[in-house]
Scaffold this motif. Structure first.
Motif, mmCIF file in Angstrom:
data_model
loop_
_atom_site.group_PDB
_atom_site.id
_atom_site.type_symbol
_atom_site.label_atom_id
_atom_site.label_comp_id
_atom_site.label_asym_id
_atom_site.label_seq_id
_atom_site.Cartn_x
_atom_site.Cartn_y
_atom_site.Cartn_z
ATOM 1 N N THR A 71 0.850 -1.189 0.000
ATOM 2 C CA THR A 71 0.000 0.000 0.000
ATOM 3 C C THR A 71 0.887 1.241 0.000
ATOM 4 O OG1 THR A 71 -0.178 -0.078 2.412
ATOM 5 C CG2 THR A 71 -1.953 -1.108 1.157
ATOM 6 N N ALA A 72 0.377 2.282 -0.589
ATOM 7 C CA ALA A 72 1.137 3.530 -0.694
ATOM 8 C C ALA A 72 1.176 4.223 0.668
ATOM 9 C CB ALA A 72 0.495 4.433 -1.731
ATOM 10 N N PRO A 73 2.372 4.502 1.197
ATOM 11 C CA PRO A 73 2.474 5.189 2.490
ATOM 12 C C PRO A 73 2.088 6.671 2.388
ATOM 13 C CG PRO A 73 4.652 4.855 1.566
ATOM 14 C CD PRO A 73 3.682 4.179 0.645
ATOM 15 N N LEU A 74 2.251 7.238 1.199
ATOM 16 C CA LEU A 74 1.925 8.636 0.894
ATOM 17 C C LEU A 74 1.233 8.668 -0.453
ATOM 18 C CD1 LEU A 74 5.509 10.039 1.574
ATOM 19 C CD2 LEU A 74 3.587 10.179 3.147
ATOM 20 N N ASP A 75 0.656 9.801 -0.802
ATOM 21 C CA ASP A 75 0.116 9.937 -2.152
ATOM 22 C C ASP A 75 1.250 9.749 -3.154
ATOM 23 O OD1 ASP A 75 -2.374 10.504 -1.106
ATOM 24 O OD2 ASP A 75 -2.230 12.667 -1.441
ATOM 25 N N VAL A 76 1.007 8.945 -4.173
ATOM 26 C CA VAL A 76 2.010 8.686 -5.207
ATOM 27 C C VAL A 76 1.460 9.225 -6.520
ATOM 28 C CG1 VAL A 76 3.284 6.903 -6.463
ATOM 29 C CG2 VAL A 76 2.808 6.597 -4.014
ATOM 30 N N GLY A 77 2.233 10.096 -7.141
ATOM 31 C CA GLY A 77 1.812 10.683 -8.407
ATOM 32 C C GLY A 77 1.860 9.705 -9.554
ATOM 33 N N ASP A 101 4.768 3.299 -15.612
ATOM 34 C CA ASP A 101 3.483 3.906 -15.910
ATOM 35 C C ASP A 101 2.498 3.449 -14.838
ATOM 36 O OD1 ASP A 101 1.585 5.357 -17.212
ATOM 37 O OD2 ASP A 101 1.343 3.977 -18.891
ATOM 38 N N ASN A 102 1.916 4.377 -14.126
ATOM 39 C CA ASN A 102 0.925 4.053 -13.099
ATOM 40 C C ASN A 102 -0.040 5.221 -12.943
ATOM 41 O OD1 ASN A 102 3.443 5.238 -11.584
ATOM 42 N ND2 ASN A 102 1.698 5.647 -10.249
ATOM 43 N N PRO A 103 -1.239 4.919 -12.472
ATOM 44 C CA PRO A 103 -2.159 6.009 -12.159
ATOM 45 C C PRO A 103 -1.741 6.654 -10.833
ATOM 46 C CG PRO A 103 -3.135 3.920 -11.546
ATOM 47 C CD PRO A 103 -1.824 3.601 -12.219
ATOM 48 N N ALA A 104 -2.282 7.805 -10.509
ATOM 49 C CA ALA A 104 -2.054 8.403 -9.190
ATOM 50 C C ALA A 104 -2.628 7.439 -8.145
ATOM 51 C CB ALA A 104 -2.735 9.759 -9.093
ATOM 52 N N ILE A 105 -1.887 7.250 -7.041
ATOM 53 C CA ILE A 105 -2.298 6.310 -6.001
ATOM 54 C C ILE A 105 -2.436 7.081 -4.686
ATOM 55 C CG2 ILE A 105 -1.735 4.168 -4.776
ATOM 56 C CD1 ILE A 105 0.205 3.552 -7.177
ATOM 57 N N PRO A 106 -3.651 7.149 -4.141
ATOM 58 C CA PRO A 106 -3.838 7.855 -2.863
ATOM 59 C C PRO A 106 -3.183 7.099 -1.709
ATOM 60 C CG PRO A 106 -5.946 7.504 -3.993
ATOM 61 C CD PRO A 106 -4.907 6.700 -4.712
ATOM 62 N N SER A 107 -2.763 7.825 -0.690
ATOM 63 C CA SER A 107 -2.165 7.235 0.505
ATOM 64 C C SER A 107 -3.072 6.151 1.076
ATOM 65 C CB SER A 107 -1.953 8.337 1.550
ATOM 66 O OG SER A 107 -1.485 7.787 2.750
ATOM 67 N N GLY A 108 -2.478 5.003 1.427
ATOM 68 C CA GLY A 108 -3.217 3.894 2.010
ATOM 69 C C GLY A 108 -3.863 2.969 1.003
#
Length: 155
Positions: A71-77, A101-108
């Protein structure tokens, strides 16, 4: 009467030419199944399932992946995740699919990456064995803990 016959003949000729053109066009490859799941253990980053979605266009193939194992610990662009998916090829060799290449991933949220690109040949059977994900310079290495379900991708 002659006018109607000419129109029918022209339509028939156009239809035949179109059919021949379509028959000679290269067919896009098909991969089966197009979606599969697999379990991953990513060490201290977690473990969970991943959903893989594959597409093929000739010898070019892509795989997109989303996994609850990381899981993303922070927002990932968007475009900030660098990933390499290693797959067993035809039961003996390996091949890799990679990309950033990835979409933006919100924290958690679960990490999503792809499409990851690779090259395939007709008849290749590929099953995921490991995944390396680099986010913000931190590398998570994941090992498959289960077989791919419903089975390997066959191109």
């Amino acid at each position: 009467m002659r006018h109607g016959t000419l129109g029918t003949g022209t339509a028939l000729a156009v239809g035949t030419a179109l059919a021949c053109t379509l028959a000679m066009a290269p067919a896009a490859g098909a991969v089966t199944p197009d979606t599969a799941t697999i379990g991953f253990d990513c060490g201290s980053y977690g473990s969970g399932t991943a959903t893989l979605t594959a597409t093929q266009d000739g010898t070019a193939a892509t795989i997109s992946l989303s996994t609850s194992a990381i899981t993303a610990p922070l927002d990932v662009g968007a475009g900030a995740v660098n990933s390499t998916l290693t797959m067993t090829k035809n039961g003996s060799g390996t091949t890799t699919f990679s990309g950033s290449d990835n979409p933006a991933i919100p924290s958690g949220s679960a990490v999503s990456t792809g499409p990851l690109t690779g090259t395939v040949a007709a008849g290749d059977s590929l099953e995921a064995t490991s995944l390396k994900v680099v986010v913000f310079g931190i590398t998570a290495t994941c090992k498959a803990t289960s077989a791919q379900t419903p089975g390997p991708f066959v191109f």
